[in-house]
Design a protein around this motif. Structure first.
Motif, PDB file in Angstrom:
ATOM      1  N   LEU A   1      22.156 -10.947  10.373  1.00  0.00           N
ATOM      2  CA  LEU A   1      21.334 -11.270  11.547  1.00  0.00           C
ATOM      3  C   LEU A   1      20.919 -12.736  11.587  1.00  0.00           C
ATOM      4  O   LEU A   1      20.313 -13.185  12.551  1.00  0.00           O
ATOM      5  CB  LEU A   1      20.072 -10.393  11.547  1.00  0.00           C
TER       6      LEU A   1
ATOM      7  N   SER B   1      14.361  -5.874  11.020  1.00  0.00           N
ATOM      8  CA  SER B   1      14.856  -6.248  12.340  1.00  0.00           C
ATOM      9  C   SER B   1      16.284  -5.777  12.490  1.00  0.00           C
ATOM     10  O   SER B   1      17.012  -5.649  11.511  1.00  0.00           O
ATOM     11  CB  SER B   1      14.794  -7.772  12.519  1.00  0.00           C
ATOM     12  N   SER B   2      16.705  -5.494  13.694  1.00  0.00           N
ATOM     13  CA  SER B   2      18.098  -5.141  13.950  1.00  0.00           C
ATOM     14  C   SER B   2      18.707  -6.059  14.992  1.00  0.00           C
ATOM     15  O   SER B   2      19.805  -5.841  15.460  1.00  0.00           O
ATOM     16  CB  SER B   2      18.183  -3.674  14.416  1.00  0.00           C
ATOM     17  N   LYS B   3      17.985  -7.103  15.365  1.00  0.00           N
ATOM     18  CA  LYS B   3      18.511  -8.078  16.308  1.00  0.00           C
ATOM     19  C   LYS B   3      18.618  -9.431  15.628  1.00  0.00           C
ATOM     20  O   LYS B   3      18.017  -9.675  14.580  1.00  0.00           O
ATOM     21  CB  LYS B   3      17.606  -8.182  17.531  1.00  0.00           C
ATOM     22  N   LYS B   4      19.393 -10.312  16.213  1.00  0.00           N
ATOM     23  CA  LYS B   4      19.616 -11.621  15.622  1.00  0.00           C
ATOM     24  C   LYS B   4      18.294 -12.356  15.426  1.00  0.00           C
ATOM     25  O   LYS B   4      17.414 -12.352  16.284  1.00  0.00           O
ATOM     26  CB  LYS B   4      20.536 -12.451  16.527  1.00  0.00           C
TER      27      LYS B   4
END
Length: 286
Positions: A76, A20-23
């Motif tokens: 994240l 994942s690259s989002k919170k």
């Protein structure tokens, strides 16, 4: 002071990392915490021998790649989603992971973490929105924003955004859960919300029974330096700190120590002494 933010130096891949690259949301954050716990458990099972770690084998293992990948996801994580027990278990596991990562990032391996300049001040992970050093995690978070033993200043300033994640009060047992990379440190273990209370009790019991030596004829008790450095975490003075250990000792040793403490309090006869701390790297093959 130059910080070594180790989880900004590795790619986010590996079987146990969350891609994942989002919170992360609350569920994903808790899952990442569980991944960290499982990785520490595997380190203990596959590369630990009591208090000692086979660093050379760990560094060349797939497991090291996996825990670097999991660590890269810590930026994240949503710390606000954790309850107190989840937060305590998470930060204990992250401290121990960061210690391992910090040692393994030095090539060749140091003879002692003391030979790595400002190891505890500069060895860091980015966790959520902020950077935390080993000292930040130990003194700022787990020790409820108390000062380092060598300082009178609280770890975090009043306006530090990390302060809201600090424990509400000190649990002295955390001193037996944190592995600092030295031979005199407690053994590494894995902590979860579900096993936290029992695991901390076990850690305290194992450490106290191993490290406390009572010599009744000499009217002396020898303890780990941890009880000297963090005396105020255990009690108001040295006697109170030693009294704190009594429930964790075997019956015979408890009785001997109780008698010694009674003598100290009543007639001033008896000594509380501390063993030298061995800062040599807790490597299994050194």
């Amino acid at each position: 002071m130059s910080l070594r933010v180790l989880n900004e130096e590795v790619p986010a891949n590996g079987n146990n990392a969350l891609s994942s690259s989002k919170k992360l949301d609350a569920k994903e954050s808790l899952e990442l915490s569980r991944v960290m716990q499982k990785l520490i458990k595997r380190v203990k099972g596959e590369f630990a021998m009591g208090e000692f770690i086979d660093y050379c084998s760990l560094r060349s293992s797939e497991l090291f790649n996996e825990f670097q990948a999991a660590a890269s996801q810590l930026s994240l994580i949503d710390l606000d989603s954790f309850n107190d027990s989840q937060s305590k278990a998470f930060f204990i596991n992250v401290y121990n992971t960061l210690t391992l990562h910090g040692v393994l990032s030095v090539d060749p391996l140091p003879d002692s973490v003391l030979k790595v300049k400002k190891f505890w001040n500069t060895t860091c992970y980015r966790i959520g929105e902020h950077v935390y050093s080993l000292d930040d995690i130990e003194h700022g978070i787990l020790r409820a924003n108390n000062s380092h033993p060598s300082s009178k200043k609280a770890c975090f300033e009043e306006d530090d955004p990390r302060l809201k994640y600090a424990a509400k009060k000190v649990d002295p047992r955390i001193h037996f859960a944190l592995n600092c990379g030295a031979k005199s440190c407690p053994a590494i273990s894995a902590y979860s919300e579900e096993n936290l209370e029992q695991a901390l009790e076990n850690a305290a019991t194992n450490f106290c029974r191993q490290e406390i030596i009572v010599l009744p004829k000499n009217e002396e008790v020898y303890l780990s330096r941890l009880f000297e450095w963090y005396e105020r975490d255990f009690g108001a003075n040295d006697v109170a700190a030693v009294q704190w250990t009594l429930p964790y000792l075997e019956d015979e040793k408890r009785d001997q120590l109780s008698a010694l403490l009674n003598n100290i309090l009543s007639v001033g006869s008896g000594k509380i002494l501390y063993n030298e701390y061995d800062w040599s790297l807790n490597s299994a093959f050194r």
